[in-house]
Enzyme design. Sequence first.
Site, PDB file in Angstrom:
ATOM      1  CB  SER A 149      37.275  36.267  40.474  1.00 29.52           C
ATOM      2  OG  SER A 149      36.154  35.861  40.396  1.00 29.52           O
TER       3      SER A 149
ATOM      4  CG  PHE B  35      42.697  39.755  35.476  1.00 30.71           C
ATOM      5  CD1 PHE B  35      41.680  40.645  35.903  1.00 30.71           C
ATOM      6  CD2 PHE B  35      44.352  39.390  35.618  1.00 30.71           C
ATOM      7  CE1 PHE B  35      42.216  42.325  34.890  1.00 30.71           C
ATOM      8  CE2 PHE B  35      44.407  41.179  35.045  1.00 30.71           C
ATOM      9  CZ  PHE B  35      43.433  41.805  35.345  1.00 30.71           C
ATOM     10  CD1 TRP B  36      40.138  30.850  36.122  1.00 32.98           C
ATOM     11  CD2 TRP B  36      38.426  31.247  36.656  1.00 32.98           C
ATOM     12  NE1 TRP B  36      39.849  29.817  36.001  1.00 32.98           N
ATOM     13  CE2 TRP B  36      38.818  30.232  35.314  1.00 32.98           C
ATOM     14  CE3 TRP B  36      36.586  31.819  36.702  1.00 32.98           C
ATOM     15  CZ2 TRP B  36      37.783  29.276  36.361  1.00 32.98           C
ATOM     16  CZ3 TRP B  36      35.515  30.710  36.087  1.00 32.98           C
ATOM     17  CH2 TRP B  36      36.021  29.211  36.080  1.00 32.98           C
ATOM     18  CG  HIS B  37      34.665  35.112  35.222  1.00 31.51           C
ATOM     19  ND1 HIS B  37      35.017  35.291  36.526  1.00 31.51           N
ATOM     20  CD2 HIS B  37      33.472  34.057  35.428  1.00 31.51           C
ATOM     21  CE1 HIS B  37      34.230  34.048  37.225  1.00 31.51           C
ATOM     22  NE2 HIS B  37      33.114  33.889  36.760  1.00 31.51           N
ATOM     23  N   GLY B  38      37.520  37.061  31.666  1.00 32.46           N
ATOM     24  CA  GLY B  38      38.234  37.294  30.912  1.00 32.46           C
ATOM     25  C   GLY B  38      38.033  38.815  31.116  1.00 32.46           C
TER      26      GLY B  38
END
Length: 561
Positions: free
Chosen positions: A371, A373-376
Amino acid sequence: MIPFINAPFVWLADRIGAGPDELKLVFSFLLSYPLAGLLKRVPDARPEFKNLFSISVSLFYLVGLFDLWDGLRTILISAIGTYVIAKYLRGSPYMPWIGFVFLMGHMSVNHIARQQANSPRSVDITGAQMVLVMKLSAFCWNVADGVLPEADLSDFQKDRRLVELPSLLNYAGYVFFFPSMLIGPAFDFVEYRRWLDTTMFEVPANVDPSKKPPTRRKRKIPRSGTPAMLKLAAGLIWTFSFLKLSAHYYPEVLLEDKFVTYGFLHRLLVLHMVGFTARCKYYGVWTMTEGACILAGLGYKGVDPKTGRVSWDRLQNINPWEVEFAQNTRGYLAAWNINTNLWLRNYVYLRVTPKGKKPGFRASLATFTTSAFWHGFYPGYYLSFVLASFIQTTAKKLRRFFRPFFLDPKTQAPLPSKKWYDLASWITTQLTFSYAAAPFLILSFSGSVTVWARVYFYAVVGTLALMGFFASPGAKAVKKALDQRNAKAGVITDKKGDKSGLKRTASTDSLSSSKEPVMGISADMEEELDEMMREVKREVEARRTRSRENSLVKEKIKKVI
């Protein structure tokens, strides 16, 4: 970029103070409605035309409207790479993990590039790529499930499995489904295929023919104009609210010198309004894109056999009412970015757990990491995630310890005092998440800490104080008082505080007793850490056992020799 397309947006942006790309994004959402109406009218017997129409509109959005040639290349790399992995590694148990790493790695490169560009008002491809990562990583798992025996699959896996790879045209239509391509919502390929071949709209045998949802002419897709227009109206209201409020409550206002001149309560109000204003933007765009999907028919979720009422919330991604009036952390998080929650649960949390075992610390850690890493990679994201994990754990205990005092011990019916507990819970939840979400808007580490310091770290201090309380004799005193209250009412509790012979109820636990993380945030960090320590101890004991066994074997060999 075609000049006559760009000029009106530049002209309007100069007059209302918005960015040209922001206006183009809203325009694309509005344009998707009449185009979705046309898509719905493509004959059901010609699914290839539906695919081609959707692909053409998406190409116009990417290249004609936003001039995102690099973005188109990015989407093609992810889509083609995933299809190749799924096709040629289909029989390998590592295929979905290879696809997942490929997609996340590719997106991470673009996240870093976007962070370096530091142009928040321009539209880049990372938003669409985040949606694509959810769709295509799920696609890999659906293909992997297609080669497994049904006996080894859950009901969800059976429903979403792909026994055969789809055609390239159907796959491209799935990737470039224009109503949701830029910012979602995400959905699985099986859902797209059922929409495409109209099997999604088949009415179950237990539904009275008189209650069958109305359609036009020979189309199988039920009429969806009214629910779609309601979503559009709601989305426009939220978007208009954002435009009006953002003139006063923008993230940078928290870093201005004027902010520190306000009293503490005034600062709390401004902090909350900055968060609310940011949420209005997401409420608006997600509601509008959901409405376009409904108009195309993909939002269809079935019909109630008793009332004949059609449900159109298959792709609902946000529930503003439940977010704004949430009285606990889990309810707040569960109503936000719903489809991402489902993706993290079905394709990360449950997938890292070995068959036959219950998800534990490793599953929660993998979900949290994914979650994040997926956001940035902005530092603010990680400050928010870590603090939210502690808040979630503390809030769960707070609810479990104190909520029962406001319910009848026997019937669990709310007491007259319950309304004050609800009010306090709502205020606490909203103000705590206004604080925790601030770094998500500020993004930088120094700026986030500065904002937290300007409100005296109230959520951090409160969370640490409660954690200290629950580790002190005070928690035992509260539990003893609760047990005495239950005993006085004739209700027996066990050592864990649960009523004897009954399962946990809402009075003793959080909104959901599930241990599954929400948005990657652990439901109970303390319990997860305890589980980690238990796993470490088990591993250490297992290694010692293996070492002793090896030593015994060596001794026996020596004796034989």
